[in-house]
Every structure is written in C-alpha cells, then in structure tokens.
Write a protein that holds these residues in place. Structure first.
Motif, PDB file in Angstrom:
ATOM      1  N   GLN A   1     -58.240  27.095  63.365  1.00  0.00           N
ATOM      2  CA  GLN A   1     -58.108  25.860  64.147  1.00  0.00           C
ATOM      3  C   GLN A   1     -59.375  25.008  64.091  1.00  0.00           C
ATOM      4  OE1 GLN A   1     -55.161  25.212  65.412  1.00  0.00           O
ATOM      5  NE2 GLN A   1     -54.312  27.255  65.013  1.00  0.00           N
ATOM      6  N   LYS A   2     -60.067  25.050  62.944  1.00  0.00           N
ATOM      7  CA  LYS A   2     -61.297  24.280  62.803  1.00  0.00           C
ATOM      8  C   LYS A   2     -61.267  23.491  61.502  1.00  0.00           C
ATOM      9  CE  LYS A   2     -64.294  27.488  65.346  1.00  0.00           C
ATOM     10  NZ  LYS A   2     -65.500  28.352  65.251  1.00  0.00           N
ATOM     11  N   ALA A   3     -61.978  22.373  61.499  1.00  0.00           N
ATOM     12  CA  ALA A   3     -62.167  21.558  60.296  1.00  0.00           C
ATOM     13  C   ALA A   3     -63.627  21.159  60.222  1.00  0.00           C
ATOM     14  CB  ALA A   3     -61.268  20.326  60.323  1.00  0.00           C
ATOM     15  N   VAL A   4     -64.151  21.044  59.015  1.00  0.00           N
ATOM     16  CA  VAL A   4     -65.565  20.757  58.850  1.00  0.00           C
ATOM     17  C   VAL A   4     -65.756  19.824  57.666  1.00  0.00           C
ATOM     18  CG1 VAL A   4     -66.031  22.706  57.318  1.00  0.00           C
ATOM     19  CG2 VAL A   4     -67.871  21.837  58.755  1.00  0.00           C
ATOM     20  N   GLY A   5     -66.771  18.982  57.761  1.00  0.00           N
ATOM     21  CA  GLY A   5     -67.195  18.131  56.658  1.00  0.00           C
ATOM     22  C   GLY A   5     -68.550  18.594  56.162  1.00  0.00           C
ATOM     23  N   LEU A   6     -68.727  18.627  54.849  1.00  0.00           N
ATOM     24  CA  LEU A   6     -69.958  19.126  54.236  1.00  0.00           C
ATOM     25  C   LEU A   6     -70.632  18.032  53.430  1.00  0.00           C
ATOM     26  CD1 LEU A   6     -68.768  22.609  52.902  1.00  0.00           C
ATOM     27  CD2 LEU A   6     -69.799  22.095  55.113  1.00  0.00           C
ATOM     28  N   ASP A   7     -71.922  17.865  53.681  1.00  0.00           N
ATOM     29  CA  ASP A   7     -72.733  16.942  52.889  1.00  0.00           C
ATOM     30  C   ASP A   7     -73.719  17.759  52.076  1.00  0.00           C
ATOM     31  OD1 ASP A   7     -73.777  14.338  52.078  1.00  0.00           O
ATOM     32  OD2 ASP A   7     -75.532  14.869  53.281  1.00  0.00           O
ATOM     33  N   LEU A   8     -73.694  17.600  50.755  1.00  0.00           N
ATOM     34  CA  LEU A   8     -74.601  18.327  49.873  1.00  0.00           C
ATOM     35  C   LEU A   8     -75.888  17.533  49.687  1.00  0.00           C
ATOM     36  CD1 LEU A   8     -72.032  19.420  47.128  1.00  0.00           C
ATOM     37  CD2 LEU A   8     -72.682  20.640  49.189  1.00  0.00           C
ATOM     38  N   GLY A   9     -77.002  18.234  49.740  1.00  0.00           N
ATOM     39  CA  GLY A   9     -78.276  17.539  49.615  1.00  0.00           C
ATOM     40  C   GLY A   9     -79.351  18.438  49.048  1.00  0.00           C
TER      41      GLY A   9
ATOM     42  N   VAL B   1     -67.990  16.173  49.400  1.00  0.00           N
ATOM     43  CA  VAL B   1     -68.163  15.107  48.423  1.00  0.00           C
ATOM     44  C   VAL B   1     -67.718  15.622  47.074  1.00  0.00           C
ATOM     45  CG1 VAL B   1     -69.815  13.640  47.243  1.00  0.00           C
ATOM     46  CG2 VAL B   1     -70.041  14.040  49.683  1.00  0.00           C
ATOM     47  N   GLY B   2     -66.801  14.901  46.421  1.00  0.00           N
ATOM     48  CA  GLY B   2     -66.294  15.385  45.153  1.00  0.00           C
ATOM     49  C   GLY B   2     -65.580  14.316  44.386  1.00  0.00           C
ATOM     50  N   GLU B   3     -64.633  14.731  43.560  1.00  0.00           N
ATOM     51  CA  GLU B   3     -63.890  13.849  42.670  1.00  0.00           C
ATOM     52  C   GLU B   3     -62.706  13.277  43.439  1.00  0.00           C
ATOM     53  OE1 GLU B   3     -61.364  14.546  38.694  1.00  0.00           O
ATOM     54  OE2 GLU B   3     -63.410  15.273  38.668  1.00  0.00           O
ATOM     55  N   ALA B   4     -62.758  12.014  43.733  1.00  0.00           N
ATOM     56  CA  ALA B   4     -61.758  11.421  44.599  1.00  0.00           C
ATOM     57  C   ALA B   4     -60.664  10.685  43.857  1.00  0.00           C
ATOM     58  CB  ALA B   4     -62.427  10.449  45.580  1.00  0.00           C
ATOM     59  N   CYS B   5     -60.887  10.298  42.633  1.00  0.00           N
ATOM     60  CA  CYS B   5     -59.854   9.593  41.882  1.00  0.00           C
ATOM     61  C   CYS B   5     -60.049   9.870  40.406  1.00  0.00           C
ATOM     62  CB  CYS B   5     -59.895   8.089  42.155  1.00  0.00           C
ATOM     63  SG  CYS B   5     -61.389   7.280  41.581  1.00  0.00           S
ATOM     64  N   THR B   6     -59.118   9.441  39.595  1.00  0.00           N
ATOM     65  CA  THR B   6     -59.163   9.748  38.163  1.00  0.00           C
ATOM     66  C   THR B   6     -60.073   8.816  37.389  1.00  0.00           C
ATOM     67  OG1 THR B   6     -57.222   8.347  37.811  1.00  0.00           O
ATOM     68  CG2 THR B   6     -56.841  10.687  38.215  1.00  0.00           C
TER      69      THR B   6
ATOM     70  N   PRO C   1     -64.724  10.482  48.322  1.00  0.00           N
ATOM     71  CA  PRO C   1     -65.792   9.715  47.654  1.00  0.00           C
ATOM     72  C   PRO C   1     -67.023   9.619  48.535  1.00  0.00           C
ATOM     73  CG  PRO C   1     -64.089   8.250  48.475  1.00  0.00           C
ATOM     74  CD  PRO C   1     -63.574   9.632  48.678  1.00  0.00           C
ATOM     75  N   PRO C   2     -68.214   9.652  47.942  1.00  0.00           N
ATOM     76  CA  PRO C   2     -69.443   9.629  48.746  1.00  0.00           C
ATOM     77  C   PRO C   2     -69.922   8.231  49.118  1.00  0.00           C
ATOM     78  CG  PRO C   2     -70.013   9.883  46.456  1.00  0.00           C
ATOM     79  CD  PRO C   2     -68.510   9.786  46.506  1.00  0.00           C
ATOM     80  N   HIS C   3     -69.190   7.192  48.700  1.00  0.00           N
ATOM     81  CA  HIS C   3     -69.682   5.830  48.874  1.00  0.00           C
ATOM     82  C   HIS C   3     -69.902   5.501  50.348  1.00  0.00           C
ATOM     83  CE1 HIS C   3     -68.558   5.726  44.745  1.00  0.00           C
ATOM     84  NE2 HIS C   3     -67.259   5.673  44.978  1.00  0.00           N
TER      85      HIS C   3
ATOM     86  N   ASN D   1     -74.823  12.663  60.064  1.00  0.00           N
ATOM     87  CA  ASN D   1     -74.014  11.442  60.117  1.00  0.00           C
ATOM     88  C   ASN D   1     -73.096  11.341  58.902  1.00  0.00           C
ATOM     89  OD1 ASN D   1     -73.545   8.511  61.103  1.00  0.00           O
ATOM     90  ND2 ASN D   1     -74.273   8.240  59.016  1.00  0.00           N
ATOM     91  N   ALA D   2     -73.642  11.673  57.703  1.00  0.00           N
ATOM     92  CA  ALA D   2     -72.831  11.636  56.493  1.00  0.00           C
ATOM     93  C   ALA D   2     -71.733  12.696  56.530  1.00  0.00           C
ATOM     94  CB  ALA D   2     -73.722  11.847  55.267  1.00  0.00           C
ATOM     95  N   ALA D   3     -72.040  13.895  57.047  1.00  0.00           N
ATOM     96  CA  ALA D   3     -71.042  14.963  57.118  1.00  0.00           C
ATOM     97  C   ALA D   3     -69.886  14.575  58.041  1.00  0.00           C
ATOM     98  CB  ALA D   3     -71.701  16.252  57.591  1.00  0.00           C
TER      99      ALA D   3
END
Length: 397
Positions: free
Chosen positions: A178-186, A273-278, A325-327, A363-365
């Motif tokens: 029951q959890k969700a998380v956002g990851l920012d790579l740095g 952050v990853g591949e969001a479109c082709t 997308p990381p934009h 903030n980014a995550a």
C-alpha cells in the motif's frame, strides 16, 4: 525465462578450443553483417541460409555447430533490426551496425551440447571442447533438459562461464504494501526517495582507483612497442588489470541488485527517471558521460544497472515500475507547481510563490512520483539480458 550462470573448470587445451569457437562465431556474425551491407532486401532468413554457405566454403566454420552458426547470424540481425527500429522512430544516434573485433562468447541452441549430470556438460561440435565441470550454487537437476533453450560459453578475465537460458516462469506473489515512491537518481546521493529517504553512493571505482592505476602502470611497463607477440609477463599484467576492473563491476552490480530488491519489496509502485517515449531517451547516460568533469562519477554510480534490476524485480514480484521524463522535475515546485529556475549548484529548493522549502532532490522525487501516478500505459523498458526477450535473469558465479 531465467538465466543460470556457472563458472567452468577449463583445461588449457579446452581454453584454446573455446577461443577458436568464439572467433568462429564472430567470423560468422561479421560475414552476415557484410552480406547485409553488400546486398539489397536481405532478411533474417537470408542470413540463416548464408550460414550453410559459409560452412561449405570455410572448413573451420563447419566445425561450429549449425545452430550456433544460426545464433551468430541472429546476433547480426538483432543489430540490423535495432538500426531499422531507431530509424523509424527517429531515435538518434540510430546506431549503424558495426563489425565485432573482440567477441567474448559463443552461443548454442538445442544441439551441440549434452548434460552429463547436474554439474557437468559436454560440447559435441567439431571443435572438440569436451566435458566441462560447472561450479555454482544452482541445481540444474530441478529443470528438464527440454526447457533449456540456449547455452552460452562466456570468456571473462577470471575464466570461462556457462550460461543456461531456461524457459520457466518464476513470478512470485507478494503481499501489497500500500505504498508508492518516487526515486530521483543523482551523484550526491545515489537515490533520493519522495519520502525523504536517501541512499549514499558507494563509489566502488573511487575506492579501488589507486590499485587500478598501479595495475595499469605495471601493465604499461611490460608492454614493448612494436614487438609481436608480447611477453607472457605482459599478458599476466593485462589479465591482472582486467580482473581488478571485473571485481569493481561485480561489486557495483550486486549492490544495485540489493537496493533495487529492497525498493520493490517495500513499495507497490515505483516511479523513476527513465525512458518515457520512443522518440527521446531521457536518461541518456552515454550523453551525460561526455561531460569530462562528471564522467567518472556518473559511470561509477551505475544508474543503468540499477534501472535494469528495478524493472526485473518489479516484473518478478508483480509490482509497477513507471519511467517518467526528467524534464523540469528539479525546477518545478512540488507544492504549488510553479517553475523556479535554479542552477545545478543550488541544492535547496525555495519557492517564492508559496514559500515552500525542501531539498532539491526530494522536491524532484515528489514531482517524479506525481508524474508516475498520472502516467498510463508505460511500465518501464525491460532491457536485462541478451538472449531474446528475457523476462527473468538470475546469475551465479
């Protein structure tokens, strides 16, 4: 599918024959690529037909198992089809296929080998590799031999390995968290989670850099310009240097695997952050390492390895992994959504519109998690493994 890897105990004469098989597989692959470049309207089956013609023309190519020659042609076609796919989708660079110079593996399908027991295998093609003893923790007796679709011999700096591609389903049912998380790579922190949790970067290469440089200097002293062949001491020093690099690579891979496993076990949805479109590869690591000031740190971080293991464990345990997308994830305020432009050196986010203040990466995550929750239809880009569309990958030394 899963891939089980064992180290092979190889005699000196067997090592020589394995190297001959690897060079022959490289030869067939390069011939198939040249045939595609010189001809028009060449398809996958045309390259398979070429394998038979090569066996009739070159006696050493005939020694290689027929299905192994087809596997080498399939490798060539894989690079060709990727080139076509990138051209259609507008991905740049398109990646024109290149000839192999230093191949390190030869692949067999369902013939050319035979299991003599749970830890013994015999290769029966014309090269006469013979029987190899396997060293590893997995038990092949659990799987029927008909489920083994590919067998690959791999040469590394510390010896030879045998990989088995087994067609089984190992998906595991797990309780939802029951959890969700956002990851920012740095680089300051390897990952920063939307809940404020951070994981330090271990920097395995930085820790081993002095020993690597010393081994590289020893290798350079043994090298004699213009002398062929080089001395045995040079090859010993070169192998010692390669083994040190291999150790660093394995440390980074195992560490990324453990972190990805913990993240997947603790959350039902992971946004990263990853591949969001082709048409755009967002986390372009190859492009980022062109920065001469950050190239070493980016390469040492191992972002791509972590992403691969994250997607693998998400698929295995039935969790959702969403690439976004990381934009402007670092520029937009996670509280009010207003864009606050800041330089890379500014590590604290301060919003003049709502007064929110937070760490830049946190903030980014949070923004990445919000984008992940609103993204529909994209659940990562599974890229682990080279033997077809592998769904599972496990390795053992």
């Amino acid at each position: 599918m899963i891939v089980l890897e064992f180290k092979a105990r190889v005699k000196p004469d067997q090592a020589t024959t394995i190297d001959d098989a690897i060079r022959t597989s490289q030869f067939v692959r390069n011939k198939a690529l040249r045939y595609w470049m010189d001809s028009q309207d060449v398809g996958k089956y045309d390259l398979s037909k070429l394998c038979k013609a090569l066996a009739e023309e070159f006696p050493f190519a005939k020694k290689l198992n027929s299905m192994s020659r087809q596997a080498a042609a399939e490798r060539a076609w894989s690079s060709i089809s990727r080139f076509y796919e990138h051209g259609k989708k507008g991905i740049k660079p398109v990646g024109f296929p290149k000839f192999k110079k230093h191949s390190r593996s030869v692949e067999y399908k369902t013939s050319g080998w035979k299991l003599l027991g749970p830890k013994r295998i015999k290769f029966t093609d014309g090269f006469g590799i013979g029987e190899l003893r396997l060293i590893g923790t997995y038990d092949l007796a659990r799987y029927d031999e008909s489920l083994i679709k590919r067998v690959r011999l791999v040469r590394r700096a510390d010896g030879y390995y045998v990989q088995f591609c087994i067609q089984v389903n190992v998906q595991v049912q797990s309780e939802p968290s029951q959890k969700a998380v956002g990851l920012d790579l740095g680089l300051r922190y390897f990952i920063t989670a939307s809940d404020g949790t951070v994981v330090e970067t271990p920097q395995f290469y930085r820790q081993a850099e002095k020993r690597l440089n010393r081994a590289n200097r020893q290798k350079s002293r043994k090298y004699r310009k213009g002398i062929k062949p080089q001395s045995r001491n040079y090859h010993k020093a070169r192998n010692r240097y390669a083994r040190r690099h291999l150790r660093v690579s394995r440390q980074r891979n195992e560490w990324a695997k453990s972190i990805a496993y913990c993240v997947i076990q603790s959350n039902d949805l992971v946004a990263y952050v990853g591949e969001a479109c082709t048409k755009c590869i967002d986390l372009n690591v190859k492009g980022l390492v062109r920065n001469r000031h950050l190239a070493k740190s980016i390469s040492d971080a191992g972002w791509s390895t972590f992403r691969c293991w994250l997607e693998y464990f998400g698929r295995k345990y039935g969790k959702v992994t969403v690439a976004v997308p990381p934009h402007y994830t670092s520029q937009d305020c996670s509280n009010c959504g207003e864009r606050v432009n800041k330089a890379l050196s500014v590590r604290t986010h301060r919003c003049p519109h709502c007064g929110d203040e937070a760490d830049r990466d946190v903030n980014a995550a949070i923004n990445i998690l919000r984008l992940g929750l609103t993204t529909v239809g994209h659940t990562g880009s599974y890229t682990l493994g080279e033997i077809g569309p592998l769904a599972e990958l496990e390795q053992s030394c």
